[in-house]
Enzyme design. Structure first.
Site, PDB file in Angstrom:
ATOM      1  N   TYR A 144       0.855  -1.193   0.000  1.00  0.00           N
ATOM      2  CA  TYR A 144       0.000   0.000   0.000  1.00  0.00           C
ATOM      3  C   TYR A 144       0.885   1.235   0.000  1.00  0.00           C
ATOM      4  O   TYR A 144       1.755   1.392   0.861  1.00  0.00           O
ATOM      5  CB  TYR A 144      -0.899  -0.003   1.240  1.00  0.00           C
ATOM      6  CG  TYR A 144      -1.815   1.187   1.344  1.00  0.00           C
ATOM      7  CD1 TYR A 144      -2.915   1.303   0.499  1.00  0.00           C
ATOM      8  CD2 TYR A 144      -1.580   2.191   2.275  1.00  0.00           C
ATOM      9  CE1 TYR A 144      -3.762   2.404   0.594  1.00  0.00           C
ATOM     10  CE2 TYR A 144      -2.421   3.287   2.378  1.00  0.00           C
ATOM     11  CZ  TYR A 144      -3.512   3.387   1.538  1.00  0.00           C
ATOM     12  OH  TYR A 144      -4.349   4.478   1.630  1.00  0.00           O
ATOM     13  N   ASP A 239       9.372   2.883  -0.849  1.00  0.00           N
ATOM     14  CA  ASP A 239       8.383   3.517   0.024  1.00  0.00           C
ATOM     15  C   ASP A 239       8.792   3.214   1.461  1.00  0.00           C
ATOM     16  O   ASP A 239       8.529   2.133   1.979  1.00  0.00           O
ATOM     17  CB  ASP A 239       6.992   2.965  -0.294  1.00  0.00           C
ATOM     18  CG  ASP A 239       5.903   3.518   0.618  1.00  0.00           C
ATOM     19  OD1 ASP A 239       6.239   4.166   1.632  1.00  0.00           O
ATOM     20  OD2 ASP A 239       4.717   3.274   0.329  1.00  0.00           O
ATOM     21  N   LYS A 267       4.898   9.989   8.358  1.00  0.00           N
ATOM     22  CA  LYS A 267       4.631  10.711   9.593  1.00  0.00           C
ATOM     23  C   LYS A 267       5.744  10.709  10.631  1.00  0.00           C
ATOM     24  O   LYS A 267       5.787  11.579  11.501  1.00  0.00           O
ATOM     25  CB  LYS A 267       3.349  10.166  10.214  1.00  0.00           C
ATOM     26  CG  LYS A 267       3.248   8.640  10.157  1.00  0.00           C
ATOM     27  CD  LYS A 267       1.803   8.174  10.179  1.00  0.00           C
ATOM     28  CE  LYS A 267       1.674   6.689   9.872  1.00  0.00           C
ATOM     29  NZ  LYS A 267       1.885   6.381   8.440  1.00  0.00           N
TER      30      LYS A 267
END
Length: 428
Positions: A144, A239, A267
């Site tokens: 994802y 990623d 984050k």
């Protein structure tokens, strides 16, 4: 332990928010029941609106590596909030943050701040297409990379939890440019590249998959991807929204000694605040506006609150690399303990672990890709989740999510988690 207030709050939320949540996995659809509404967090613990306390194994999906309300981060925020929340103009904080990231992460020269991991991956793909002059993307089933259209083909995490195989609103043209193959299957990657000569702009991958549970790369897999990209003029995108600064100061690149062409972060570089970034060598990043023609912008990009919080957290990680030894040892202890407990109870389980990322799959077969993850017993996981919840242990509410270990966890917390597993008695 009662959750009456959370139940009431969820009923109210569903009237004004789709599904009652602002991110689908929070709805507990993967495990059943009503989600808990959190009120506060400190160290290794969450406190819900009913006053219940939980040992936290989500840690805001990774960034709370030092625990919640980590004092250097909260102190930095207290100082910044008295100055300004946002400028819409450059600040020295952004330069300091980019300089620190460049120092910690191998193989990069420049960083562009954005507002989320989704935005980072979307921008990285646009940049890769511009640099190569090609359109197609290779991604891996169960990985994802956010909810941009190109990444919702054969995605994991929330889409897997909700069994969404195709997403309305994603055009057929976008889907045709996205080529998906099984994680850890290098032959499938070679086949796709051969079938689409000089058409693939990028291969994007979670170097350690975290959205079908924790799934490590097979030995030699990342190395083979790097070689395929080198030979075929394809850009390799890591990623590292989950793995960046969590597996090591330099992320998965440092752990596996492989440099990608473009990296994305999330984050953790904001200390848990909404933020993202993409980074690469100077010759690639200079293609981004205003230096180049690849346009990407954001009013809140480089937000001073996120920059101050992220700089405080990354500085702590940079100055105390021993944190990685501590959290990795805690994760190993948990892994070994859970394996012993489930073996003693005759419950088949596959436990995957890389550094401080870990996941439990109720299956007697190795979990190496999305299909093997999806074949595990999801009903048993749901029972295990709710048993832990009743015992004060908060796990990710989906069998397709990784657990994240923090430096705030104590030995007693780990032993309490093992005691919860020991008292688990699944029903058929």
């Amino acid at each position: 332990m009662t959750n009456d207030k959370s139940i009431q709050l969820f009923e109210q939320a569903q009237k004004v928010i789709p599904g009652g949540v602002n991110s689908p996995v929070r709805a507990f659809k993967g495990v059943g029941g009503s989600p808990l509404f959190m009120n506060a967090a400190k160290g290794a613990y969450l406190f819900d609106e009913d006053g219940n306390k939980y040992i936290d194994y989500i840690n805001s999906w990774g960034p709370m590596i030092c625990g919640h309300s980590y004092e250097p981060v909260t102190e930095a925020l207290r100082d910044q909030v008295t100055k300004a929340l946002s400028f819409g103009a450059p600040t020295v904080l952004e330069t300091e943050m980019a300089t620190l990231i460049n120092k910690m992460v191998p193989g990069i020269d420049m960083v562009r701040m954005v507002n989320s991991g989704t935005e980072a991956c979307m921008s990285a793909l646009r940049l890769a297409r511009a640099v190569t002059g090609r359109n197609k993307l290779i991604k891996f089933e169960g990985c994802y990379h956010g909810h941009a259209d190109s990444f919702l083909v054969s995605a994991g995490s929330g889409l897997a939890t909700f069994n969404i195989q195709s997403v309305p609103g994603v055009t057929s043209a976008v889907a045709q440019d996205t080529l998906a193959c099984p994680y850890n299957d290098i032959d499938a990657v070679r086949q796709l590249v051969e079938q689409h000569p000089d058409q693939v702009a990028a291969i994007i991958i979670e170097p350690v998959a975290g959205n079908m549970g924790c799934v490590p790369p097979a030995p030699g897999f990342l190395e083979a991807l790097r070689e395929i990209c080198n030979v075929n003029g394809i850009l390799l995108i890591f990623d590292e929204v989950m793995t960046g600064f969590r597996l090591a100061p330099g992320g998965a690149q440092e752990v596996y000694n492989i440099n990608a062409d473009i990296l994305t972060f999330g984050k953790i570089i904001g200390g848990g605040l909404p933020v993202g970034a993409y980074a690469a060598r100077a010759e690639i990043m200079q293609q981004v506006a205003p230096s180049g023609k690849v346009y990407q912008a954001g009013t809140l990009s480089g937000n001073p609150l996120a920059m101050r919080a992220g700089f405080a957290l990354l500085s702590a990680l940079d100055q105390d690399p021993g944190i990685y030894e501590r959290i990795n040892e805690r994760t190993r202890y948990l892994h070994d303990g859970l394996a012993t407990v489930f073996s003693g109870k005759g419950i088949p389980v596959a436990i995957n672990r890389v550094g401080s990322m870990i996941s439990v799959h109720f299956t007697d077969k190795p979990v190496v890709d999305f299909n093997s993850s999806a074949a595990a017993d999801s009903k048993m996981f749901s029972q295990y989740f709710h048993h832990n919840l009743a015992m004060g242990v908060y796990l990710p509410p989906s069998a397709f999510e990784t657990w994240f270990i923090s430096d705030a966890l104590t030995q007693d917390d780990l032993d309490s988690t093992l005691e919860a597993a020991q008292s688990f008695s699944p029903t058929k």
